[in-house]
Design a protein around this motif. Sequence first.
Motif, PDB file in Angstrom:
ATOM      1  N   GLY A 112      -3.214 -18.627 -18.095  1.00  0.00           N
ATOM      2  CA  GLY A 112      -2.238 -19.467 -17.415  1.00  0.00           C
ATOM      3  C   GLY A 112      -2.813 -20.757 -16.870  1.00  0.00           C
ATOM      4  O   GLY A 112      -2.052 -21.622 -16.420  1.00  0.00           O
ATOM      5  N   TYR A 113      -4.151 -20.900 -16.870  1.00  0.00           N
ATOM      6  CA  TYR A 113      -4.753 -22.146 -16.393  1.00  0.00           C
ATOM      7  C   TYR A 113      -4.192 -23.304 -17.204  1.00  0.00           C
ATOM      8  O   TYR A 113      -4.213 -23.292 -18.436  1.00  0.00           O
ATOM      9  N   TRP A 114      -3.707 -24.330 -16.526  1.00  0.00           N
ATOM     10  CA  TRP A 114      -2.884 -25.332 -17.174  1.00  0.00           C
ATOM     11  C   TRP A 114      -3.592 -26.080 -18.309  1.00  0.00           C
ATOM     12  O   TRP A 114      -2.962 -26.435 -19.308  1.00  0.00           O
ATOM     13  N   ARG A 115      -4.893 -26.288 -18.207  1.00  0.00           N
ATOM     14  CA  ARG A 115      -5.603 -27.005 -19.265  1.00  0.00           C
ATOM     15  C   ARG A 115      -5.730 -26.180 -20.541  1.00  0.00           C
ATOM     16  O   ARG A 115      -6.093 -26.709 -21.591  1.00  0.00           O
ATOM     17  N   GLU A 116      -5.432 -24.877 -20.445  1.00  0.00           N
ATOM     18  CA  GLU A 116      -5.477 -24.008 -21.618  1.00  0.00           C
ATOM     19  C   GLU A 116      -4.076 -23.630 -22.101  1.00  0.00           C
ATOM     20  O   GLU A 116      -3.931 -22.784 -22.970  1.00  0.00           O
ATOM     21  N   ASN A 117      -3.063 -24.280 -21.552  1.00  0.00           N
ATOM     22  CA  ASN A 117      -1.697 -24.082 -22.032  1.00  0.00           C
ATOM     23  C   ASN A 117      -1.514 -24.734 -23.399  1.00  0.00           C
ATOM     24  O   ASN A 117      -2.294 -25.608 -23.801  1.00  0.00           O
ATOM     25  N   ALA A 118      -0.462 -24.325 -24.107  1.00  0.00           N
ATOM     26  CA  ALA A 118      -0.107 -24.973 -25.369  1.00  0.00           C
ATOM     27  C   ALA A 118       0.212 -26.449 -25.112  1.00  0.00           C
ATOM     28  O   ALA A 118       0.663 -26.808 -24.015  1.00  0.00           O
ATOM     29  N   PRO A 119      -0.008 -27.332 -26.086  1.00  0.00           N
ATOM     30  CA  PRO A 119       0.094 -28.778 -25.861  1.00  0.00           C
ATOM     31  C   PRO A 119       1.398 -29.248 -25.223  1.00  0.00           C
ATOM     32  O   PRO A 119       1.378 -30.040 -24.273  1.00  0.00           O
ATOM     33  N   LYS A 120       2.541 -28.782 -25.712  1.00  0.00           N
ATOM     34  CA  LYS A 120       3.815 -29.250 -25.169  1.00  0.00           C
ATOM     35  C   LYS A 120       3.961 -28.846 -23.712  1.00  0.00           C
ATOM     36  O   LYS A 120       4.411 -29.630 -22.869  1.00  0.00           O
ATOM     37  N   LEU A 121       3.592 -27.619 -23.384  1.00  0.00           N
ATOM     38  CA  LEU A 121       3.672 -27.162 -22.002  1.00  0.00           C
ATOM     39  C   LEU A 121       2.710 -27.937 -21.117  1.00  0.00           C
ATOM     40  O   LEU A 121       3.048 -28.310 -19.985  1.00  0.00           O
ATOM     41  N   LYS A 122       1.525 -28.195 -21.617  1.00  0.00           N
ATOM     42  CA  LYS A 122       0.515 -28.896 -20.819  1.00  0.00           C
ATOM     43  C   LYS A 122       0.991 -30.280 -20.394  1.00  0.00           C
ATOM     44  O   LYS A 122       0.671 -30.744 -19.297  1.00  0.00           O
ATOM     45  N   ARG A 123       1.775 -30.927 -21.237  1.00  0.00           N
ATOM     46  CA  ARG A 123       2.288 -32.257 -20.896  1.00  0.00           C
ATOM     47  C   ARG A 123       3.258 -32.222 -19.724  1.00  0.00           C
ATOM     48  O   ARG A 123       3.464 -33.228 -19.051  1.00  0.00           O
ATOM     49  N   MET A 124       3.869 -31.055 -19.472  1.00  0.00           N
ATOM     50  CA  MET A 124       4.842 -30.931 -18.390  1.00  0.00           C
ATOM     51  C   MET A 124       4.206 -30.579 -17.050  1.00  0.00           C
ATOM     52  O   MET A 124       4.863 -30.606 -16.017  1.00  0.00           O
ATOM     53  N   VAL A 125       2.924 -30.216 -17.067  1.00  0.00           N
ATOM     54  CA  VAL A 125       2.286 -29.668 -15.874  1.00  0.00           C
ATOM     55  C   VAL A 125       2.351 -30.582 -14.661  1.00  0.00           C
ATOM     56  O   VAL A 125       2.716 -30.142 -13.561  1.00  0.00           O
ATOM     57  N   PRO A 126       1.989 -31.871 -14.752  1.00  0.00           N
ATOM     58  CA  PRO A 126       2.032 -32.699 -13.542  1.00  0.00           C
ATOM     59  C   PRO A 126       3.407 -32.703 -12.886  1.00  0.00           C
ATOM     60  O   PRO A 126       3.519 -32.569 -11.655  1.00  0.00           O
ATOM     61  N   TYR A 127       4.454 -32.829 -13.680  1.00  0.00           N
ATOM     62  CA  TYR A 127       5.812 -32.821 -13.125  1.00  0.00           C
ATOM     63  C   TYR A 127       6.165 -31.467 -12.532  1.00  0.00           C
ATOM     64  O   TYR A 127       6.715 -31.379 -11.420  1.00  0.00           O
ATOM     65  N   PHE A 128       5.821 -30.388 -13.261  1.00  0.00           N
ATOM     66  CA  PHE A 128       6.244 -29.058 -12.845  1.00  0.00           C
ATOM     67  C   PHE A 128       5.519 -28.591 -11.590  1.00  0.00           C
ATOM     68  O   PHE A 128       6.149 -28.203 -10.602  1.00  0.00           O
ATOM     69  N   TRP A 129       4.176 -28.619 -11.611  1.00  0.00           N
ATOM     70  CA  TRP A 129       3.424 -28.032 -10.501  1.00  0.00           C
ATOM     71  C   TRP A 129       3.298 -28.952  -9.295  1.00  0.00           C
ATOM     72  O   TRP A 129       3.167 -28.469  -8.158  1.00  0.00           O
ATOM     73  N   TYR A 130       3.308 -30.281  -9.517  1.00  0.00           N
ATOM     74  CA  TYR A 130       3.071 -31.190  -8.407  1.00  0.00           C
ATOM     75  C   TYR A 130       4.344 -31.795  -7.823  1.00  0.00           C
ATOM     76  O   TYR A 130       4.303 -32.332  -6.712  1.00  0.00           O
ATOM     77  N   LEU A 131       5.461 -31.699  -8.530  1.00  0.00           N
ATOM     78  CA  LEU A 131       6.707 -32.265  -8.016  1.00  0.00           C
ATOM     79  C   LEU A 131       7.809 -31.210  -7.921  1.00  0.00           C
ATOM     80  O   LEU A 131       8.293 -30.894  -6.833  1.00  0.00           O
ATOM     81  N   LEU A 132       8.209 -30.641  -9.059  1.00  0.00           N
ATOM     82  CA  LEU A 132       9.375 -29.761  -9.091  1.00  0.00           C
ATOM     83  C   LEU A 132       9.182 -28.510  -8.240  1.00  0.00           C
ATOM     84  O   LEU A 132      10.036 -28.182  -7.406  1.00  0.00           O
ATOM     85  N   VAL A 133       8.086 -27.799  -8.431  1.00  0.00           N
ATOM     86  CA  VAL A 133       7.892 -26.530  -7.714  1.00  0.00           C
ATOM     87  C   VAL A 133       7.770 -26.734  -6.213  1.00  0.00           C
ATOM     88  O   VAL A 133       8.484 -26.075  -5.441  1.00  0.00           O
ATOM     89  N   PRO A 134       6.911 -27.635  -5.710  1.00  0.00           N
ATOM     90  CA  PRO A 134       6.845 -27.814  -4.252  1.00  0.00           C
ATOM     91  C   PRO A 134       8.171 -28.274  -3.649  1.00  0.00           C
ATOM     92  O   PRO A 134       8.576 -27.787  -2.587  1.00  0.00           O
ATOM     93  N   LEU A 135       8.855 -29.186  -4.332  1.00  0.00           N
ATOM     94  CA  LEU A 135      10.109 -29.711  -3.789  1.00  0.00           C
ATOM     95  C   LEU A 135      11.210 -28.656  -3.799  1.00  0.00           C
ATOM     96  O   LEU A 135      11.906 -28.451  -2.799  1.00  0.00           O
ATOM     97  N   ALA A 136      11.371 -27.957  -4.914  1.00  0.00           N
ATOM     98  CA  ALA A 136      12.445 -26.967  -5.028  1.00  0.00           C
ATOM     99  C   ALA A 136      12.255 -25.798  -4.070  1.00  0.00           C
ATOM    100  O   ALA A 136      13.215 -25.335  -3.437  1.00  0.00           O
ATOM    101  N   THR A 137      11.027 -25.299  -3.958  1.00  0.00           N
ATOM    102  CA  THR A 137      10.802 -24.157  -3.068  1.00  0.00           C
ATOM    103  C   THR A 137      10.996 -24.562  -1.604  1.00  0.00           C
ATOM    104  O   THR A 137      11.477 -23.766  -0.794  1.00  0.00           O
ATOM    105  N   ARG A 138      10.656 -25.796  -1.268  1.00  0.00           N
ATOM    106  CA  ARG A 138      10.845 -26.258   0.108  1.00  0.00           C
ATOM    107  C   ARG A 138      12.335 -26.410   0.422  1.00  0.00           C
ATOM    108  O   ARG A 138      12.793 -26.041   1.503  1.00  0.00           O
ATOM    109  N   LEU A 139      13.104 -26.924  -0.518  1.00  0.00           N
ATOM    110  CA  LEU A 139      14.523 -27.154  -0.288  1.00  0.00           C
ATOM    111  C   LEU A 139      15.340 -25.857  -0.258  1.00  0.00           C
ATOM    112  O   LEU A 139      16.247 -25.701   0.559  1.00  0.00           O
TER     113      LEU A 139
END
Length: 292
Positions: free
Chosen positions: A138-165
């Motif tokens: 599950g370490y993000w740098r070892e994810n499949a290429p398409k998923l890896k491109r989504m990591v900055p948005y998913f882990w650093y923006l969407l997840v912290p914001l959504a769980t807080r709201l």
Amino acid sequence: MRSLAIVADGGARIALRVFEPAGAERGSVVIGGAMGVRQDYYAPFAQWLAGQGWRVTTFDYRGSGDSRPDTPGGGLRGYRADLFDWARDYEAAIDHAHAALPERPLYLLGHSLGAQLPGLLRNPHKVKGLLSVAAGSGYWRENAPKLKRMVPYFWYLLVPLATRLFGYFPGRQLRKVGDLPKGVMLQWRRWCLNPRYSVGAEGEHARLAYARVRYPVLALSITDDELMTRQGTESLFKLYENASCELHDLAPADCSVRRIGHFGAFRSEHQAVLWPRLQQWLASGLVAQETA
């Protein structure tokens, strides 16, 4: 199939389904599901496997599927659960299955997260082996290429914001993963951002827990997996440092189909070729067969 509920550590009610064979029982199989995947998804495979003589148990982790809180709508806002709690749920399912057939072997069939959590179980002595399907660190740098491109948005923006709201991760609304307790999602985030995944994020006690696993592991890396990579699978099973691990690539052509992917192995279209192969591995005690 029988539906029942058991109580895990902390008093959480865990929903189980038990699929029993009509004749003699070869042993038990406990299916550990992927993140955000309900036990319903594994029912066709579990029913088929029971037809091959296995007593099969599926379950939903606390806060998900039929194990959601007993509140109107099963709301998750403020619900307390993390991945250690989910490991306790896994343990409870194993304890229940082992008590039903104490003299027969018990195997885990772990799909994705379901092959990651066994390293944190406190009852590995009740398990004879783990068959892993589409699991990686599950370490993000070892994810499949398409998923890896989504990591900055998913882990650093969407997840912290959504769980807080929302007070939980509203995955169904966002069409990502599924609804998850806040503690589960934020802990998983820490794991996925650490090069050594769960062991790196949780420290020495987690490393020692994985080191206690000494049963055989047979891991299937799906070549067209859209989430996991072979490198990620290798990294995950390096954490099981004292287990005998074999890793095999599984391609759609091996099963005479066009696609398997991360979630496909348990779909009914694979009943003719892939499911018998999974059953043969279990029947052999997770010793690789020449035809595999």
